[in-house]
Write a protein that holds these residues in place. Structure first.
Motif, PDB file in Angstrom:
ATOM      1  N   HIS A  40      25.144  36.647  40.983  1.00  0.00           N
ATOM      2  CA  HIS A  40      25.798  37.251  39.827  1.00  0.00           C
ATOM      3  C   HIS A  40      26.755  36.301  39.128  1.00  0.00           C
ATOM      4  O   HIS A  40      27.302  36.636  38.092  1.00  0.00           O
ATOM      5  N   TYR A  41      26.981  35.124  39.690  1.00  0.00           N
ATOM      6  CA  TYR A  41      27.914  34.158  39.115  1.00  0.00           C
ATOM      7  C   TYR A  41      27.222  32.814  38.914  1.00  0.00           C
ATOM      8  O   TYR A  41      26.185  32.538  39.502  1.00  0.00           O
ATOM      9  N   GLU A  58      27.836  38.895  31.017  1.00  0.00           N
ATOM     10  CA  GLU A  58      27.205  39.649  32.101  1.00  0.00           C
ATOM     11  C   GLU A  58      27.877  39.351  33.438  1.00  0.00           C
ATOM     12  O   GLU A  58      28.114  40.247  34.242  1.00  0.00           O
ATOM     13  N   GLN A  59      28.172  38.070  33.677  1.00  0.00           N
ATOM     14  CA  GLN A  59      28.853  37.705  34.916  1.00  0.00           C
ATOM     15  C   GLN A  59      30.253  38.296  34.941  1.00  0.00           C
ATOM     16  O   GLN A  59      30.707  38.783  35.978  1.00  0.00           O
ATOM     17  N   TYR A  62      30.252  41.903  35.874  1.00  0.00           N
ATOM     18  CA  TYR A  62      29.961  42.141  37.282  1.00  0.00           C
ATOM     19  C   TYR A  62      31.234  42.151  38.142  1.00  0.00           C
ATOM     20  O   TYR A  62      31.251  42.722  39.232  1.00  0.00           O
ATOM     21  N   THR A  65      32.237  45.472  39.659  1.00  0.00           N
ATOM     22  CA  THR A  65      31.431  45.904  40.801  1.00  0.00           C
ATOM     23  C   THR A  65      31.809  45.128  42.056  1.00  0.00           C
ATOM     24  O   THR A  65      31.764  45.646  43.161  1.00  0.00           O
ATOM     25  N   ASP A  66      32.190  43.889  41.865  1.00  0.00           N
ATOM     26  CA  ASP A  66      32.463  42.983  42.975  1.00  0.00           C
ATOM     27  C   ASP A  66      33.828  43.206  43.630  1.00  0.00           C
ATOM     28  O   ASP A  66      34.006  42.956  44.812  1.00  0.00           O
TER      29      ASP A  66
END
Length: 188
Positions: A40-41, A58-59, A62, A65-66
């Motif tokens: 995701h990164y 997008e990253q 995320y 969520t992380d």
């Protein structure tokens, strides 16, 4: 095999996935690549020495969520981020506000942040941690019935860790914050 053609990926000694049954497997992390785990990164390992690198909207999205309660997450921007068209949800805006973050903008700009009517409307929500070296440009934050600002609605929490929260070399340019309560700020 027709219903689940990838059963060989799930072999564990003599075990095979069986339909209609509860299948239990223990998988070790051995052999897993950092690329698969951190897909995701753009890079990094999420540690202080090697923070997760963010190079896209997008990253950045995320991150919400992380982040995990009672755990620190390290992030660093690797590029300017344009959040145009992204309805941003503050990262830490639900009690007990215990998602600790260390965010380094590395001199980059986050532009077109848009937060509408979210609790603790802002980028971070309640900043529980550290933010540095980042510019927010052209942000629009609407706080209805709650506090709001561009960077964080609050910095720190009411516990002892509040003293460890810092904001260093963070700038806000050409931005607008509106709301229906008294607790509105352009910055925090």
């Amino acid at each position: 095999s027709t219903l689940f053609p990838y059963t060989t990926l799930f072999r564990s000694r003599d075990k095979v996935v069986k339909t209609g049954c509860v299948n239990t497997f223990t998988l070790s992390g051995e052999g897993w690549s950092d690329e698969a785990v951190n897909a995701h990164y753009a890079g990094g390992k999420g540690t202080k020495a090697a923070p997760w690198i963010i190079t896209s909207a997008e990253q950045m999205a995320y991150m919400a969520t992380d982040m995990v309660s009672n755990s620190i997450r390290y992030y660093k921007l690797g590029a300017d981020i344009d959040l145009d068209g992204v309805a941003w949800a503050p990262l830490n805006n639900v009690e007990p506000f215990d998602k600790f973050i260390d965010f380094d903008g590395d001199g980059h700009t986050i532009s077109n942040l848009s937060v509408a009517a979210a609790p603790y409307a802002s980028f971070f929500g309640v900043l529980y941690g550290n933010a540095k070296n980042v510019t927010f440009a052209n942000a629009t934050v609407t706080a209805e019935g709650n506090v709001g600002a561009v960077v964080a609605a609050y910095v720190g929490t009411k516990d002892d860790l509040m003293a460890s929260c810092t904001v260093t070399d963070v700038k806000v340019k050409d931005s607008k914050v509106t709301g229906s309560v008294n607790n509105i700020g352009g910055f925090v």
